[in-house]
Design a protein around this motif. Structure first.
Motif, PDB file in Angstrom:
ATOM      1  N   LEU A 175       0.834  -1.208   0.000  1.00  0.00           N
ATOM      2  CA  LEU A 175       0.000   0.000   0.000  1.00  0.00           C
ATOM      3  C   LEU A 175       0.867   1.256   0.000  1.00  0.00           C
ATOM      4  O   LEU A 175       0.544   2.251  -0.665  1.00  0.00           O
ATOM      5  CB  LEU A 175      -0.926  -0.018   1.211  1.00  0.00           C
ATOM      6  N   VAL A 176       1.983   1.216   0.731  1.00  0.00           N
ATOM      7  CA  VAL A 176       2.913   2.345   0.718  1.00  0.00           C
ATOM      8  C   VAL A 176       3.473   2.545  -0.687  1.00  0.00           C
ATOM      9  O   VAL A 176       3.592   3.674  -1.167  1.00  0.00           O
ATOM     10  CB  VAL A 176       4.058   2.115   1.723  1.00  0.00           C
ATOM     11  N   GLY A 177       3.813   1.451  -1.362  1.00  0.00           N
ATOM     12  CA  GLY A 177       4.330   1.541  -2.727  1.00  0.00           C
ATOM     13  C   GLY A 177       3.317   2.133  -3.682  1.00  0.00           C
ATOM     14  O   GLY A 177       3.666   2.944  -4.564  1.00  0.00           O
ATOM     15  N   ALA A 178       2.045   1.746  -3.547  1.00  0.00           N
ATOM     16  CA  ALA A 178       0.993   2.298  -4.401  1.00  0.00           C
ATOM     17  C   ALA A 178       0.854   3.805  -4.182  1.00  0.00           C
ATOM     18  O   ALA A 178       0.761   4.589  -5.147  1.00  0.00           O
ATOM     19  CB  ALA A 178      -0.335   1.591  -4.121  1.00  0.00           C
ATOM     20  N   ALA A 179       0.861   4.227  -2.912  1.00  0.00           N
ATOM     21  CA  ALA A 179       0.758   5.654  -2.615  1.00  0.00           C
ATOM     22  C   ALA A 179       1.986   6.411  -3.104  1.00  0.00           C
ATOM     23  O   ALA A 179       1.881   7.536  -3.619  1.00  0.00           O
ATOM     24  CB  ALA A 179       0.587   5.855  -1.108  1.00  0.00           C
ATOM     25  N   LEU A 180       3.142   5.796  -2.988  1.00  0.00           N
ATOM     26  CA  LEU A 180       4.378   6.437  -3.426  1.00  0.00           C
ATOM     27  C   LEU A 180       4.398   6.617  -4.942  1.00  0.00           C
ATOM     28  O   LEU A 180       4.865   7.651  -5.446  1.00  0.00           O
ATOM     29  CB  LEU A 180       5.575   5.603  -2.975  1.00  0.00           C
ATOM     30  N   ALA A 181       3.896   5.626  -5.677  1.00  0.00           N
ATOM     31  CA  ALA A 181       3.839   5.753  -7.132  1.00  0.00           C
ATOM     32  C   ALA A 181       2.980   6.940  -7.543  1.00  0.00           C
ATOM     33  O   ALA A 181       3.356   7.730  -8.429  1.00  0.00           O
ATOM     34  CB  ALA A 181       3.291   4.460  -7.750  1.00  0.00           C
ATOM     35  N   LEU A 182       1.834   7.087  -6.889  1.00  0.00           N
ATOM     36  CA  LEU A 182       0.953   8.221  -7.179  1.00  0.00           C
ATOM     37  C   LEU A 182       1.621   9.535  -6.803  1.00  0.00           C
ATOM     38  O   LEU A 182       1.562  10.524  -7.559  1.00  0.00           O
ATOM     39  CB  LEU A 182      -0.366   8.047  -6.432  1.00  0.00           C
ATOM     40  N   ALA A 183       2.288   9.565  -5.656  1.00  0.00           N
ATOM     41  CA  ALA A 183       2.941  10.787  -5.194  1.00  0.00           C
ATOM     42  C   ALA A 183       4.078  11.193  -6.127  1.00  0.00           C
ATOM     43  O   ALA A 183       4.241  12.385  -6.447  1.00  0.00           O
ATOM     44  CB  ALA A 183       3.468  10.597  -3.771  1.00  0.00           C
ATOM     45  N   LEU A 184       4.871  10.234  -6.587  1.00  0.00           N
ATOM     46  CA  LEU A 184       5.975  10.561  -7.490  1.00  0.00           C
ATOM     47  C   LEU A 184       5.457  11.036  -8.840  1.00  0.00           C
ATOM     48  O   LEU A 184       6.022  11.963  -9.445  1.00  0.00           O
ATOM     49  CB  LEU A 184       6.874   9.333  -7.678  1.00  0.00           C
ATOM     50  N   TRP A 185       4.394  10.399  -9.327  1.00  0.00           N
ATOM     51  CA  TRP A 185       3.795  10.835 -10.609  1.00  0.00           C
ATOM     52  C   TRP A 185       3.357  12.289 -10.508  1.00  0.00           C
ATOM     53  O   TRP A 185       3.609  13.092 -11.410  1.00  0.00           O
ATOM     54  CB  TRP A 185       2.608   9.933 -10.934  1.00  0.00           C
ATOM     55  N   TRP A 186       2.722  12.647  -9.398  1.00  0.00           N
ATOM     56  CA  TRP A 186       2.278  14.033  -9.198  1.00  0.00           C
ATOM     57  C   TRP A 186       3.470  14.968  -9.025  1.00  0.00           C
ATOM     58  O   TRP A 186       3.493  16.071  -9.571  1.00  0.00           O
ATOM     59  CB  TRP A 186       1.373  14.094  -7.976  1.00  0.00           C
ATOM     60  N   ALA A 187       4.480  14.518  -8.276  1.00  0.00           N
ATOM     61  CA  ALA A 187       5.629  15.375  -7.984  1.00  0.00           C
ATOM     62  C   ALA A 187       6.423  15.704  -9.236  1.00  0.00           C
ATOM     63  O   ALA A 187       6.885  16.845  -9.408  1.00  0.00           O
ATOM     64  CB  ALA A 187       6.533  14.697  -6.951  1.00  0.00           C
ATOM     65  N   PHE A 188       6.592  14.749 -10.122  1.00  0.00           N
ATOM     66  CA  PHE A 188       7.343  15.021 -11.351  1.00  0.00           C
ATOM     67  C   PHE A 188       6.645  16.066 -12.217  1.00  0.00           C
ATOM     68  O   PHE A 188       7.297  16.820 -12.943  1.00  0.00           O
ATOM     69  CB  PHE A 188       7.536  13.730 -12.159  1.00  0.00           C
ATOM     70  N   LYS A 189       5.334  16.118 -12.123  1.00  0.00           N
ATOM     71  CA  LYS A 189       4.574  17.043 -12.953  1.00  0.00           C
ATOM     72  C   LYS A 189       4.347  18.400 -12.298  1.00  0.00           C
ATOM     73  O   LYS A 189       4.196  19.409 -13.003  1.00  0.00           O
ATOM     74  CB  LYS A 189       3.208  16.424 -13.299  1.00  0.00           C
ATOM     75  N   ASN A 190       4.309  18.463 -10.975  1.00  0.00           N
ATOM     76  CA  ASN A 190       3.772  19.653 -10.317  1.00  0.00           C
ATOM     77  C   ASN A 190       4.667  20.298  -9.268  1.00  0.00           C
ATOM     78  O   ASN A 190       4.252  21.283  -8.657  1.00  0.00           O
ATOM     79  CB  ASN A 190       2.433  19.296  -9.642  1.00  0.00           C
ATOM     80  N   THR A 191       5.856  19.789  -9.029  1.00  0.00           N
ATOM     81  CA  THR A 191       6.692  20.367  -7.984  1.00  0.00           C
ATOM     82  C   THR A 191       8.011  20.876  -8.560  1.00  0.00           C
ATOM     83  O   THR A 191       8.467  20.433  -9.619  1.00  0.00           O
ATOM     84  CB  THR A 191       6.994  19.348  -6.871  1.00  0.00           C
ATOM     85  N   LYS A 192       8.630  21.785  -7.817  1.00  0.00           N
ATOM     86  CA  LYS A 192       9.911  22.344  -8.242  1.00  0.00           C
ATOM     87  C   LYS A 192      10.996  21.270  -8.265  1.00  0.00           C
ATOM     88  O   LYS A 192      11.829  21.226  -9.188  1.00  0.00           O
ATOM     89  CB  LYS A 192      10.305  23.475  -7.292  1.00  0.00           C
ATOM     90  N   ILE A 193      10.983  20.395  -7.247  1.00  0.00           N
ATOM     91  CA  ILE A 193      11.984  19.321  -7.212  1.00  0.00           C
ATOM     92  C   ILE A 193      11.826  18.407  -8.423  1.00  0.00           C
ATOM     93  O   ILE A 193      12.808  18.018  -9.059  1.00  0.00           O
ATOM     94  CB  ILE A 193      11.865  18.526  -5.898  1.00  0.00           C
ATOM     95  N   GLY A 194      10.575  18.071  -8.750  1.00  0.00           N
ATOM     96  CA  GLY A 194      10.334  17.236  -9.926  1.00  0.00           C
ATOM     97  C   GLY A 194      10.822  17.899 -11.195  1.00  0.00           C
ATOM     98  O   GLY A 194      11.419  17.249 -12.067  1.00  0.00           O
ATOM     99  N   LEU A 195      10.595  19.205 -11.322  1.00  0.00           N
ATOM    100  CA  LEU A 195      11.057  19.943 -12.498  1.00  0.00           C
ATOM    101  C   LEU A 195      12.581  19.935 -12.572  1.00  0.00           C
ATOM    102  O   LEU A 195      13.158  19.745 -13.661  1.00  0.00           O
ATOM    103  CB  LEU A 195      10.536  21.369 -12.450  1.00  0.00           C
ATOM    104  N   ILE A 196      13.244  20.131 -11.424  1.00  0.00           N
ATOM    105  CA  ILE A 196      14.709  20.137 -11.407  1.00  0.00           C
ATOM    106  C   ILE A 196      15.266  18.793 -11.875  1.00  0.00           C
ATOM    107  O   ILE A 196      16.188  18.725 -12.703  1.00  0.00           O
ATOM    108  CB  ILE A 196      15.208  20.468  -9.989  1.00  0.00           C
ATOM    109  N   VAL A 197      14.702  17.697 -11.354  1.00  0.00           N
ATOM    110  CA  VAL A 197      15.168  16.369 -11.748  1.00  0.00           C
ATOM    111  C   VAL A 197      14.961  16.156 -13.240  1.00  0.00           C
ATOM    112  O   VAL A 197      15.854  15.657 -13.946  1.00  0.00           O
ATOM    113  CB  VAL A 197      14.445  15.277 -10.924  1.00  0.00           C
ATOM    114  N   ARG A 198      13.820  16.567 -13.758  1.00  0.00           N
ATOM    115  CA  ARG A 198      13.532  16.381 -15.181  1.00  0.00           C
ATOM    116  C   ARG A 198      14.455  17.210 -16.057  1.00  0.00           C
ATOM    117  O   ARG A 198      14.936  16.746 -17.093  1.00  0.00           O
ATOM    118  CB  ARG A 198      12.074  16.730 -15.463  1.00  0.00           C
ATOM    119  N   VAL A 199      14.714  18.459 -15.666  1.00  0.00           N
ATOM    120  CA  VAL A 199      15.601  19.322 -16.460  1.00  0.00           C
ATOM    121  C   VAL A 199      17.008  18.746 -16.501  1.00  0.00           C
ATOM    122  O   VAL A 199      17.641  18.676 -17.567  1.00  0.00           O
ATOM    123  CB  VAL A 199      15.621  20.754 -15.882  1.00  0.00           C
TER     124      VAL A 199
END
Length: 308
Positions: free
Chosen positions: A151-175
C-alpha cells in the motif's frame, strides 16, 4: 465440490494474491530507478543494493525486535550505496553502467559476508492487513492479505507521478535528466542533483530488499533475490519512466511470477515449473520490444547513457 474448494477460480485468486506479494519489491526498485534515471543516470547496481538492504533489514530486525527499524536501516544502507555510486560517477569519463555493475557485485559480496550470522536467527515479520476477512474462503483471505509496504508503494507511485509534474523538485530532476547544459544555465549542478537522485533510488530499492527478508519469503539467505534489481531496469523502460506505469508493470511482473505457484495450488503436477520462468521471459520480451526501431526508448531522459 467440497466446502471451501473453489476449483479453477483458485487460479486467478492465487495469481492476484501472488501478484500483490511478488510485485512489491519490483514496485520499490522500479520507482527508485525511475527517480535515478529521470535525473539522467542509470544504476545497474540496484540488485546489490536490494540484497544488502534485505540483509541489513533482517539483521537489525533480529537485533532490535522491530521490523520497521529494520526497514529504516535498509533505507540508510541503500542511500549509502546510492551516494557512493553518485560520488564515483561525478568524476570525469566514468561510465555509470560499469560503476553500477561493480557496485552490484560489491553489495552482494558485503551482504553475504555480513549476513552469514543471521541465516539461522528468526526476525519479526512486517505486518499485513487482512482485507479478505469478509470471506469465509481461505483462498480469498490469503489472496487479500496485503502487506503494508504494498500500500505504501501504491501511494508512493501516485505521489511521485504528481511530484514530477507539479513540484519544483520534480522539475529540477527532469531538467537535469533532459539536458545538463540547460540545467547549468539555470544555475543547477547536474552532479549534485544526480547524487541525491541516486541516493533516493538506492533507499527505495533497499526497501524492496527489506520486504523480501521481512515478509515474503520472510527469511535471509544468499539466494533471496531472483534478479529483481536487474529486471526493474527493464520494467522502468517498459513503463516509459512513468511512476504509475511502474506500479502497473510491477503488478504484471508479479502476476507472471505467481503463475507457477498458482497452477501448483490447483493440482497441476506436470509442467507448472516452466511458468516459474515467466518473469524472465517477460523481461526478454520487454527489452526486445523496447529496442524496436522508431519507438525505442520513447520518453527517455535525454542525458541517459543508454539513449546515446
Amino acid at each position: 465440490m467440497m466446502e471451501g474448494d473453489i476449483g479453477l477460480w483458485g487460479v486467478p485468486l492465487a495469481i492476484l494474491g501472488g501478484a500483490i506479494r511478488v510485485s512489491t519489491p519490483f514496485i520499490f526498485v522500479s520507482l527508485g530507478e525511475t527517480i535515478t534515471e529521470r535525473s539522467g543516470r542509470i544504476n545497474l547496481g540496484l540488485e546489490g543494493t536490494l540484497v544488502f538492504g534485505a540483509m541489513a533489514a533482517y539483521a537489525i530486525a533480529v537485533e532490535t525486535g522491530s521490523p520497521w527499524i529494520g526497514v529504516l536501516a535498509a533505507m540508510v544502507a541503500g542511500a549509502g550505496f546510492g551516494l557512493l555510486h553518485g560520488w564515483i560517477c561525478s568524476f570525469p569519463k566514468v561510465n555509470d553502467i560499469a560503476v553500477g555493475i561493480a557496485l552490484m557485485l560489491f553489495g552482494m559480496g558485503l551482504a553475504f559476508f555480513f549476513g552469514k550470522p543471521y541465516i539461522q536467527p528468526s526476525a519479526p515479520n512486517l505486518p499485513a492487513i487482512p482485507l479478505g476477512d469478509w470471506s469465509s474462503l481461505p483462498q480469498v483471505r490469503a489472496a487479500l492479505n496485503v502487506n503494508v509496504l504494498f500500500l505504501v508503494g501504491a501511494a508512493l507511485a501516485l505521489a511521485l507521478w504528481w511530484a514530477f509534474k507539479n513540484t519544483k523538485i520534480g522539475l529540477i530532476v527532469r531538467v537535469v535528466g533532459d539536458s545538463a547544459d540547460a540545467a547549468r544555465a539555470m544555475g543547477l549542478s547536474p552532479n549534485t542533483v544526480r547524487l541525491f537522485a541516486t541516493a533516493a533510488g538506492g533507499a527505495l530499492a533497499a526497501i524492496g530488499g527489506a520486504y523480501l527478508s521481512l515478509y515474503y519469503p520472510g527469511s535471509w539467505n544468499e539466494r533471496l533475490s531472483s534478479g529483481q534489481g536487474l529486471m526493474a531496469v527493464a520494467l522502468v523502460i517498459f513503463a516509459r519512466w512513468n511512476p504509475l506505469g511502474c506500479f502497473a508493470a510491477a503488478l504484471l511482473f508479479g502476476g507472471a511470477g505467481a503463475l507457477g505457484p498458482a497452477l501448483q495450488s490447483v493440482g497441476v503436477t506436470q509442467g507448472y515449473y516452466l511458468f516459474y520462468a515467466a518473469p524472465y521471459v517477460l523481461t526478454l520480451i520487454v527489452m526486445i520490444a523496447a529496442s524496436s526501431p522508431g519507438r525505442a526508448l520513447a520518453g527517455a531522459p535525454g542525458e541517459l547513457s543508454i539513449t546515446r
